[in-house]
Design a protein around this motif. Structure first.
Motif, PDB file in Angstrom:
ATOM      1  N   MET A  18       0.841  -1.176   0.000  1.00 34.54           N
ATOM      2  CA  MET A  18       0.000   0.000   0.000  1.00 34.54           C
ATOM      3  C   MET A  18       0.885   1.238   0.000  1.00 34.54           C
ATOM      4  SD  MET A  18      -2.756   1.335   2.797  1.00 34.54           S
ATOM      5  CE  MET A  18      -3.987   0.105   2.579  1.00 34.54           C
ATOM      6  N   MET A  19       0.578   2.191  -0.897  1.00 31.12           N
ATOM      7  CA  MET A  19       1.346   3.419  -0.978  1.00 31.12           C
ATOM      8  C   MET A  19       0.831   4.426   0.039  1.00 31.12           C
ATOM      9  SD  MET A  19       1.829   4.659  -4.817  1.00 31.12           S
ATOM     10  CE  MET A  19       1.398   3.581  -6.127  1.00 31.12           C
ATOM     11  N   SER A  20       1.742   5.212   0.560  1.00 26.91           N
ATOM     12  CA  SER A  20       1.292   6.352   1.351  1.00 26.91           C
ATOM     13  C   SER A  20       1.168   7.528   0.395  1.00 26.91           C
ATOM     14  CB  SER A  20       2.297   6.657   2.462  1.00 26.91           C
ATOM     15  OG  SER A  20       3.529   7.022   1.900  1.00 26.91           O
ATOM     16  N   ASN A  21       0.383   8.517   0.758  1.00 31.11           N
ATOM     17  CA  ASN A  21       0.128   9.637  -0.132  1.00 31.11           C
ATOM     18  C   ASN A  21       1.138  10.749   0.092  1.00 31.11           C
ATOM     19  OD1 ASN A  21      -2.105   8.339  -1.194  1.00 31.11           O
ATOM     20  ND2 ASN A  21      -3.421   9.096   0.432  1.00 31.11           N
ATOM     21  N   THR A  22       2.308  10.630  -0.538  1.00 31.68           N
ATOM     22  CA  THR A  22       3.332  11.655  -0.413  1.00 31.68           C
ATOM     23  C   THR A  22       3.396  12.465  -1.691  1.00 31.68           C
ATOM     24  OG1 THR A  22       5.103  10.291  -1.329  1.00 31.68           O
ATOM     25  CG2 THR A  22       4.697  10.120   1.045  1.00 31.68           C
ATOM     26  N   GLY A  23       4.070  13.611  -1.611  1.00 28.24           N
ATOM     27  CA  GLY A  23       4.241  14.467  -2.777  1.00 28.24           C
ATOM     28  C   GLY A  23       4.937  13.756  -3.919  1.00 28.24           C
ATOM     29  N   ASP A  24       5.941  12.913  -3.602  1.00 30.55           N
ATOM     30  CA  ASP A  24       6.644  12.169  -4.652  1.00 30.55           C
ATOM     31  C   ASP A  24       5.711  11.220  -5.377  1.00 30.55           C
ATOM     32  OD1 ASP A  24       9.001  13.458  -4.070  1.00 30.55           O
ATOM     33  OD2 ASP A  24       9.804  11.807  -2.858  1.00 30.55           O
ATOM     34  N   GLU A  25       4.806  10.577  -4.655  1.00 25.43           N
ATOM     35  CA  GLU A  25       3.860   9.656  -5.287  1.00 25.43           C
ATOM     36  C   GLU A  25       2.853  10.423  -6.135  1.00 25.43           C
ATOM     37  OE1 GLU A  25       2.617   7.524  -1.877  1.00 25.43           O
ATOM     38  OE2 GLU A  25       4.516   6.462  -1.764  1.00 25.43           O
ATOM     39  N   TYR A  26       2.433  11.602  -5.682  1.00 24.93           N
ATOM     40  CA  TYR A  26       1.552  12.426  -6.500  1.00 24.93           C
ATOM     41  C   TYR A  26       2.276  12.854  -7.772  1.00 24.93           C
ATOM     42  CZ  TYR A  26      -1.641  12.911  -2.491  1.00 24.93           C
ATOM     43  OH  TYR A  26      -2.511  12.689  -1.457  1.00 24.93           O
ATOM     44  N   THR A  27       3.536  13.217  -7.648  1.00 25.67           N
ATOM     45  CA  THR A  27       4.326  13.595  -8.821  1.00 25.67           C
ATOM     46  C   THR A  27       4.404  12.435  -9.801  1.00 25.67           C
ATOM     47  OG1 THR A  27       5.617  15.187  -7.559  1.00 25.67           O
ATOM     48  CG2 THR A  27       6.596  14.392  -9.610  1.00 25.67           C
ATOM     49  N   SER A  28       4.626  11.239  -9.283  1.00 29.09           N
ATOM     50  CA  SER A  28       4.692  10.050 -10.127  1.00 29.09           C
ATOM     51  C   SER A  28       3.365   9.811 -10.847  1.00 29.09           C
ATOM     52  CB  SER A  28       5.058   8.835  -9.274  1.00 29.09           C
ATOM     53  OG  SER A  28       5.009   7.665 -10.034  1.00 29.09           O
ATOM     54  N   ILE A  29       2.259   9.932 -10.141  1.00 32.15           N
ATOM     55  CA  ILE A  29       0.937   9.757 -10.751  1.00 32.15           C
ATOM     56  C   ILE A  29       0.705  10.832 -11.803  1.00 32.15           C
ATOM     57  CG2 ILE A  29      -1.558   9.866 -10.330  1.00 32.15           C
ATOM     58  CD1 ILE A  29      -0.958   8.541  -7.582  1.00 32.15           C
ATOM     59  N   ASN A  30       1.064  12.077 -11.513  1.00 29.61           N
ATOM     60  CA  ASN A  30       0.880  13.154 -12.485  1.00 29.61           C
ATOM     61  C   ASN A  30       1.743  12.950 -13.723  1.00 29.61           C
ATOM     62  OD1 ASN A  30      -1.176  14.954 -11.458  1.00 29.61           O
ATOM     63  ND2 ASN A  30       0.209  15.269  -9.736  1.00 29.61           N
ATOM     64  N   ASP A  31       2.944  12.412 -13.544  1.00 25.25           N
ATOM     65  CA  ASP A  31       3.801  12.084 -14.695  1.00 25.25           C
ATOM     66  C   ASP A  31       3.135  11.028 -15.572  1.00 25.25           C
ATOM     67  OD1 ASP A  31       5.673  13.897 -13.785  1.00 25.25           O
ATOM     68  OD2 ASP A  31       7.031  12.353 -12.973  1.00 25.25           O
ATOM     69  N   GLU A  32       2.524  10.035 -14.935  1.00 19.29           N
ATOM     70  CA  GLU A  32       1.818   8.991 -15.684  1.00 19.29           C
ATOM     71  C   GLU A  32       0.616   9.576 -16.423  1.00 19.29           C
ATOM     72  OE1 GLU A  32       2.824   5.083 -12.957  1.00 19.29           O
ATOM     73  OE2 GLU A  32       1.114   6.329 -12.405  1.00 19.29           O
ATOM     74  N   LEU A  33      -0.135  10.449 -15.775  1.00 22.25           N
ATOM     75  CA  LEU A  33      -1.274  11.093 -16.424  1.00 22.25           C
ATOM     76  C   LEU A  33      -0.821  11.807 -17.700  1.00 22.25           C
ATOM     77  CD1 LEU A  33      -3.110  12.693 -13.346  1.00 22.25           C
ATOM     78  CD2 LEU A  33      -3.899  10.745 -14.687  1.00 22.25           C
ATOM     79  N   CYS A  34       0.287  12.531 -17.613  1.00 18.69           N
ATOM     80  CA  CYS A  34       0.809  13.292 -18.756  1.00 18.69           C
ATOM     81  C   CYS A  34       1.280  12.382 -19.887  1.00 18.69           C
ATOM     82  CB  CYS A  34       1.961  14.185 -18.320  1.00 18.69           C
ATOM     83  SG  CYS A  34       1.481  15.448 -17.148  1.00 18.69           S
ATOM     84  N   ARG A  35       1.937  11.273 -19.535  1.00 24.72           N
ATOM     85  CA  ARG A  35       2.441  10.361 -20.568  1.00 24.72           C
ATOM     86  C   ARG A  35       1.305   9.658 -21.307  1.00 24.72           C
ATOM     87  NH1 ARG A  35       6.588   9.445 -16.767  1.00 24.72           N
ATOM     88  NH2 ARG A  35       5.505   7.668 -15.848  1.00 24.72           N
ATOM     89  N   VAL A  36       0.276   9.275 -20.595  1.00 22.93           N
ATOM     90  CA  VAL A  36      -0.820   8.523 -21.209  1.00 22.93           C
ATOM     91  C   VAL A  36      -1.747   9.446 -21.996  1.00 22.93           C
ATOM     92  CG1 VAL A  36      -2.860   7.117 -20.740  1.00 22.93           C
ATOM     93  CG2 VAL A  36      -0.713   6.638 -19.563  1.00 22.93           C
ATOM     94  N   ALA A  37      -2.134  10.563 -21.445  1.00 21.27           N
ATOM     95  CA  ALA A  37      -3.039  11.513 -22.105  1.00 21.27           C
ATOM     96  C   ALA A  37      -2.517  12.924 -21.831  1.00 21.27           C
ATOM     97  CB  ALA A  37      -4.462  11.342 -21.585  1.00 21.27           C
ATOM     98  N   PRO A  38      -1.768  13.504 -22.767  1.00 25.84           N
ATOM     99  CA  PRO A  38      -1.130  14.812 -22.529  1.00 25.84           C
ATOM    100  C   PRO A  38      -2.068  15.917 -22.065  1.00 25.84           C
ATOM    101  CG  PRO A  38      -0.209  13.802 -24.479  1.00 25.84           C
ATOM    102  CD  PRO A  38      -1.368  12.928 -24.053  1.00 25.84           C
TER     103      PRO A  38
END
Length: 169
Positions: free
Chosen positions: A1-21
């Motif tokens: 289980m992931m904790s909700n840290t800024g780094d994890e949000y950054t990682s999720i946002n990077d994925e959002l950008c790569r999949v659908a700009p």
């Protein structure tokens, strides 16, 4: 289980950008935390319309930000046009495009290639986020999905995790 840290949000946002700009927009940053969805006839806090009518089809569905940043072209309550990312319609249209894109990949490749596994996992993670946004009553990813889902309008039958979002947990 992931904790909700800024780094994890950054990682999720990077994925959002790569999949659908188009999801690189500040209005789509994970986690969303808004009071309510905009209605298509309203305006954003900076005075832009939540809906721009047009029948012109965009150049690229998966790179929607190349046409009008912060908007997704598609169908909604006011007809064809660009719906702002602060409207639920934008995520419904984006989910439709992701489903079509996914079907195209499966039909084209015929099977899942081993080298594509990470990219496909990323695609499905982003699709889950878009799905939950498309059927949520409120654009707030801090609230459990089970309290947000509008099962009558959910194109995929609602969240399958009755305890809430699994994306960033």
């Amino acid at each position: 289980m992931m904790s909700n840290t800024g780094d994890e949000y950054t990682s999720i946002n990077d994925e959002l950008c790569r999949v659908a700009p188009v999801l690189s927009s500040p209005f789509a940053r994970y986690p969303l935390h808004q009071e309510r969805w905009l209605k298509p006839f309203e305006t954003t806090s900076d005075g832009r319309p939540a809906f721009i009518p047009t029948s012109n089809f965009p150049h690229s569905l998966m790179n929607l930000d190349t046409d009008i940043p912060d908007y997704v072209w598609g169908y909604g309550s006011l007809g064809k046009g660009y719906y702002h990312l602060l409207t639920k319609e934008s995520y419904r249209n984006l989910l439709d495009y992701m489903n079509l894109y996914e079907l195209g990949i499966i039909n084209y490749m015929g099977s899942i290639l081993p080298g594509c596994r990470k990219r496909q996992q990323e695609f499905h993670k982003v699709k889950e986020i878009v799905h939950r946004r498309s059927c949520s009553k409120k654009p707030d990813e801090f609230v459990l999905c089970s309290k947000l889902v509008d099962f009558k309008q959910c194109p995929m039958g609602g969240c399958n995790n009755s305890e809430g979002c699994s994306v960033a947990q």
